[in-house]
Design a protein around this motif. Structure first.
Motif, short mmCIF file in Angstrom:
data_model
loop_
_atom_site.label_atom_id
_atom_site.label_comp_id
_atom_site.label_asym_id
_atom_site.label_seq_id
_atom_site.Cartn_x
_atom_site.Cartn_y
_atom_site.Cartn_z
N MET A 1 0.85 -1.17 0.00
CA MET A 1 0.00 0.00 0.00
C MET A 1 0.90 1.24 0.00
O MET A 1 2.00 1.22 0.51
CB MET A 1 -0.91 0.00 1.22
N VAL A 2 0.37 2.30 -0.54
CA VAL A 2 1.12 3.54 -0.69
C VAL A 2 0.80 4.49 0.46
O VAL A 2 -0.35 4.62 0.87
CB VAL A 2 0.78 4.23 -2.03
N ALA A 3 1.83 5.15 0.95
CA ALA A 3 1.65 6.16 2.00
C ALA A 3 2.11 7.51 1.46
O ALA A 3 3.09 7.60 0.72
CB ALA A 3 2.43 5.80 3.24
N ARG A 4 1.39 8.56 1.82
CA ARG A 4 1.76 9.92 1.47
C ARG A 4 1.96 10.67 2.78
O ARG A 4 1.04 10.81 3.56
CB ARG A 4 0.67 10.59 0.63
N GLU A 5 3.16 11.15 3.00
CA GLU A 5 3.51 11.86 4.23
C GLU A 5 3.07 11.07 5.46
O GLU A 5 2.51 11.60 6.40
CB GLU A 5 2.90 13.26 4.21
N ASN A 7 0.70 8.81 5.71
CA ASN A 7 -0.70 8.39 5.72
C ASN A 7 -0.95 7.44 4.56
O ASN A 7 -0.53 7.69 3.44
CB ASN A 7 -1.62 9.60 5.57
N ILE A 8 -1.65 6.35 4.83
CA ILE A 8 -1.96 5.38 3.78
C ILE A 8 -3.01 5.96 2.84
O ILE A 8 -4.01 6.55 3.29
CB ILE A 8 -2.43 4.05 4.39
N LEU A 9 -2.79 5.79 1.53
CA LEU A 9 -3.74 6.27 0.53
C LEU A 9 -4.84 5.24 0.30
O LEU A 9 -4.58 4.03 0.32
CB LEU A 9 -3.03 6.54 -0.79
N PHE A 10 -6.05 5.72 0.06
CA PHE A 10 -7.19 4.87 -0.26
C PHE A 10 -7.87 5.41 -1.50
O PHE A 10 -8.02 6.62 -1.66
CB PHE A 10 -8.20 4.84 0.89
N VAL A 11 -8.30 4.50 -2.38
CA VAL A 11 -9.04 4.90 -3.58
C VAL A 11 -10.53 4.69 -3.33
O VAL A 11 -10.93 3.74 -2.65
CB VAL A 11 -8.57 4.14 -4.84
N HIS A 12 -11.32 5.60 -3.85
CA HIS A 12 -12.78 5.53 -3.79
C HIS A 12 -13.25 5.47 -5.23
O HIS A 12 -13.04 6.42 -5.99
CB HIS A 12 -13.36 6.76 -3.09
N PRO A 73 -20.25 -2.02 -19.93
CA PRO A 73 -19.25 -1.08 -19.43
C PRO A 73 -19.86 0.30 -19.16
O PRO A 73 -20.81 0.70 -19.83
CB PRO A 73 -18.23 -1.01 -20.56
N LYS A 74 -19.33 0.98 -18.15
CA LYS A 74 -19.81 2.31 -17.76
C LYS A 74 -18.61 3.14 -17.36
O LYS A 74 -17.57 2.61 -16.94
CB LYS A 74 -20.76 2.22 -16.57
N ASP A 75 -18.76 4.45 -17.42
CA ASP A 75 -17.72 5.36 -16.94
C ASP A 75 -17.49 5.10 -15.45
O ASP A 75 -18.45 4.99 -14.67
CB ASP A 75 -18.13 6.82 -17.10
N ILE A 76 -16.23 5.02 -15.07
CA ILE A 76 -15.86 4.84 -13.66
C ILE A 76 -15.15 6.11 -13.19
O ILE A 76 -14.23 6.59 -13.85
CB ILE A 76 -14.94 3.62 -13.49
N CYS A 77 -15.60 6.65 -12.07
CA CYS A 77 -14.94 7.79 -11.45
C CYS A 77 -14.20 7.31 -10.21
O CYS A 77 -14.58 6.30 -9.60
CB CYS A 77 -15.96 8.85 -11.06
N PHE A 78 -13.15 8.02 -9.84
CA PHE A 78 -12.37 7.65 -8.66
C PHE A 78 -11.64 8.87 -8.11
O PHE A 78 -11.39 9.84 -8.83
CB PHE A 78 -11.38 6.53 -8.98
N TYR A 79 -11.33 8.80 -6.83
CA TYR A 79 -10.47 9.79 -6.19
C TYR A 79 -9.70 9.11 -5.07
O TYR A 79 -10.06 8.01 -4.64
CB TYR A 79 -11.25 11.01 -5.70
N VAL A 80 -8.64 9.75 -4.62
CA VAL A 80 -7.77 9.18 -3.60
C VAL A 80 -7.84 10.06 -2.35
O VAL A 80 -7.88 11.29 -2.46
CB VAL A 80 -6.31 9.10 -4.12
N THR A 81 -7.84 9.42 -1.18
CA THR A 81 -7.83 10.16 0.09
C THR A 81 -6.74 9.64 1.01
O THR A 81 -6.29 8.50 0.87
CB THR A 81 -9.18 10.04 0.83
N TYR A 89 -6.28 14.73 2.96
CA TYR A 89 -5.95 14.91 1.55
C TYR A 89 -7.04 14.24 0.72
O TYR A 89 -7.47 13.12 1.02
CB TYR A 89 -4.60 14.26 1.23
N LYS A 90 -7.51 14.94 -0.31
CA LYS A 90 -8.45 14.36 -1.26
C LYS A 90 -8.05 14.84 -2.65
O LYS A 90 -7.93 16.04 -2.88
CB LYS A 90 -9.88 14.77 -0.96
N SER A 91 -7.82 13.90 -3.56
CA SER A 91 -7.43 14.26 -4.92
C SER A 91 -8.62 14.76 -5.72
O SER A 91 -9.78 14.66 -5.28
CB SER A 91 -6.84 13.04 -5.63
N ASP A 92 -8.35 15.28 -6.89
CA ASP A 92 -9.42 15.56 -7.85
C ASP A 92 -10.01 14.24 -8.30
O ASP A 92 -9.40 13.18 -8.16
CB ASP A 92 -8.86 16.30 -9.07
#
Length: 111
Positions: A1-5, A7-12, A73-81, A89-92
């Motif tokens: 898993m990836v950590a930023r500063e 903190n572990i990153l999570f995808v939504h 198939p459908k469009d998938i949206c995601f962001y990282v927190t 932190y919350k990405s675009d």
């Protein structure tokens, strides 16, 4: 898993036309490519996983609809927190278009 500063990153992840109130489309883990693992340098490419199919789970909170991306198939949206005691932190929001998902399944056969 990836950590930023620290903190572990999570995808939504979610279907763009439904919003993010209907459960995620895969596990929340964010990873790096194996070639970047353990390196002490800035990584700009991350990996996360989306389920191709899933049965509906109306009893979950929130209720999770069933889907099969190989057939519909459908469009998938995601962001990282990432969260800590003092920062959040919350990405675009990113989008994986239906056309990219359709392309993956060209020639797809179930055996």
């Amino acid at each position: 898993m990836v950590a930023r500063e620290g903190n572990i990153l999570f995808v939504h992840s979610y279907f763009c036309d439904r919003g993010d109130n209907f459960g995620t489309l895969g596990a929340p883990g964010v990873y790096v490519d194996l070639v970047d693992a353990g390196k002490e340098r800035l990584v700009k490419k991350f990996v996360f996983f989306i389920d191709v199919t899933r049965k509906s789970n109306p009893g979950s909170i929130p209720p999770e609809p069933g889907f099969d991306l190989s057939l519909n198939p459908k469009d998938i949206c995601f962001y990282v927190t990432a969260h800590s005691m003092i920062t959040t932190y919350k990405s675009d929001v990113g989008r994986i278009p239906t056309s990219a998902i359709e392309h993956v399944f060209i020639g797809w056969e179930l055996h």
